[in-house]
Design an enzyme around this catalytic site. Structure first.
Site, PDB file in Angstrom:
ATOM      1  N   GLY A 255       3.179  -4.954   5.433  1.00 31.37           N
ATOM      2  CA  GLY A 255       2.238  -4.125   4.695  1.00 31.37           C
ATOM      3  C   GLY A 255       0.905  -4.770   4.375  1.00 31.37           C
ATOM      4  O   GLY A 255      -0.124  -4.109   4.355  1.00 31.37           O
TER       5      GLY A 255
ATOM      6  N   ASP B  85       4.993  -2.430  -6.540  1.00 28.53           N
ATOM      7  CA  ASP B  85       5.744  -1.251  -6.939  1.00 28.53           C
ATOM      8  C   ASP B  85       6.657  -1.645  -8.099  1.00 28.53           C
ATOM      9  O   ASP B  85       6.203  -1.757  -9.232  1.00 28.53           O
ATOM     10  CB  ASP B  85       6.519  -0.715  -5.732  1.00 28.53           C
ATOM     11  CG  ASP B  85       6.943   0.730  -5.878  1.00 28.53           C
ATOM     12  OD1 ASP B  85       7.186   1.170  -7.023  1.00 28.53           O
ATOM     13  OD2 ASP B  85       7.046   1.428  -4.871  1.00 28.53           O
TER      14      ASP B  85
ATOM     15  N   PHE C  87       4.797   8.383  -3.582  1.00 32.67           N
ATOM     16  CA  PHE C  87       5.014   7.623  -2.358  1.00 32.67           C
ATOM     17  C   PHE C  87       3.736   7.674  -1.544  1.00 32.67           C
ATOM     18  O   PHE C  87       3.292   8.749  -1.135  1.00 32.67           O
ATOM     19  CB  PHE C  87       6.188   8.194  -1.565  1.00 32.67           C
ATOM     20  CG  PHE C  87       6.665   7.268  -0.487  1.00 32.67           C
ATOM     21  CD1 PHE C  87       7.588   6.275  -0.770  1.00 32.67           C
ATOM     22  CD2 PHE C  87       6.160   7.368   0.795  1.00 32.67           C
ATOM     23  CE1 PHE C  87       8.020   5.402   0.224  1.00 32.67           C
ATOM     24  CE2 PHE C  87       6.582   6.501   1.792  1.00 32.67           C
ATOM     25  CZ  PHE C  87       7.514   5.517   1.506  1.00 32.67           C
ATOM     26  N   VAL C  88       3.127   6.496  -1.317  1.00 32.61           N
ATOM     27  CA  VAL C  88       1.846   6.433  -0.632  1.00 32.61           C
ATOM     28  C   VAL C  88       1.963   5.702   0.702  1.00 32.61           C
ATOM     29  O   VAL C  88       2.823   4.847   0.885  1.00 32.61           O
ATOM     30  CB  VAL C  88       0.765   5.761  -1.502  1.00 32.61           C
ATOM     31  CG1 VAL C  88       0.451   6.613  -2.730  1.00 32.61           C
ATOM     32  CG2 VAL C  88       1.163   4.355  -1.907  1.00 32.61           C
TER      33      VAL C  88
END
Length: 178
Positions: free
Chosen positions: A42, A101, A150-151
């Site tokens: 990510g 998160d 949720f992205v």
């Protein structure tokens, strides 16, 4: 755009925020032996764009850790999938993250890297979900606080899709079964 409810951080907003963060980092780490640690996969976009804004003396290395498995929620069990190639002894380490998160994986990673003899270990994250954080973590540099939706985009994925989007968007629940 059919898969998203809305874009929450634009490409231009990301670029401006990375300029600001890089300026703070250059000041804070002037004259130090800095290692940027990107967390795969990510953080690739954030790491690349941030590193280009920093002095060429800064070095980069990568780790891959997992606490998600194949789901969308953290399992809480962290595994190292790819470890660093660099010795951290006496180094100033800056972990570069796409998103914070729950904070469970990052908390584990901070403790792990601090145990390796680094002079300091801090965190730079483009995104943080304050409502989702379960572990108290001192984050030195934060780009944007975002809702707990949720992205995807700018390195963030769902089932390895959407990483290459130049913005961050909320994924429609029907796309990921949420």
């Amino acid at each position: 755009m059919d898969d998203f409810t809305k874009v929450i951080v634009s490409e231009n907003d990301i670029s401006r925020k990375l300029d600001d963060i890089a300026e703070q980092i250059r000041t804070d780490y002037a004259g130090k032996d800095v290692l940027l640690v990107g967390v795969l996969k990510g953080a690739v976009m954030v790491m690349a764009d941030l590193a280009r804004r920093l002095p060429p003396s800064f070095q980069m290395d990568w780790m891959a850790v997992s606490s998600y498995g194949s789901g969308t929620k953290s399992s809480g069990v962290v595994r190292i999938l790819k470890d660093l190639d660099t010795d951290l002894t006496g180094r100033d380490v800056l972990i570069v993250e796409d998103i914070i998160d729950s904070g469970i994986t990052l908390h584990w990673l901070l403790n792990n890297l601090r145990s390796r003899g680094a002079n300091s270990v801090e965190v730079a994250a483009l995104l943080r979900k304050p409502e989702a954080v379960q572990v108290d973590i001192d984050v030195q540099y934060v780009g944007f606080d975002i809702p707990s939706d949720f992205v995807v985009g700018y390195g963030l994925d769902y089932a390895e899709k959407y990483r290459t989007l130049p913005f961050v968007a909320i994924l429609k629940p029907e796309v990921y079964g949420g």
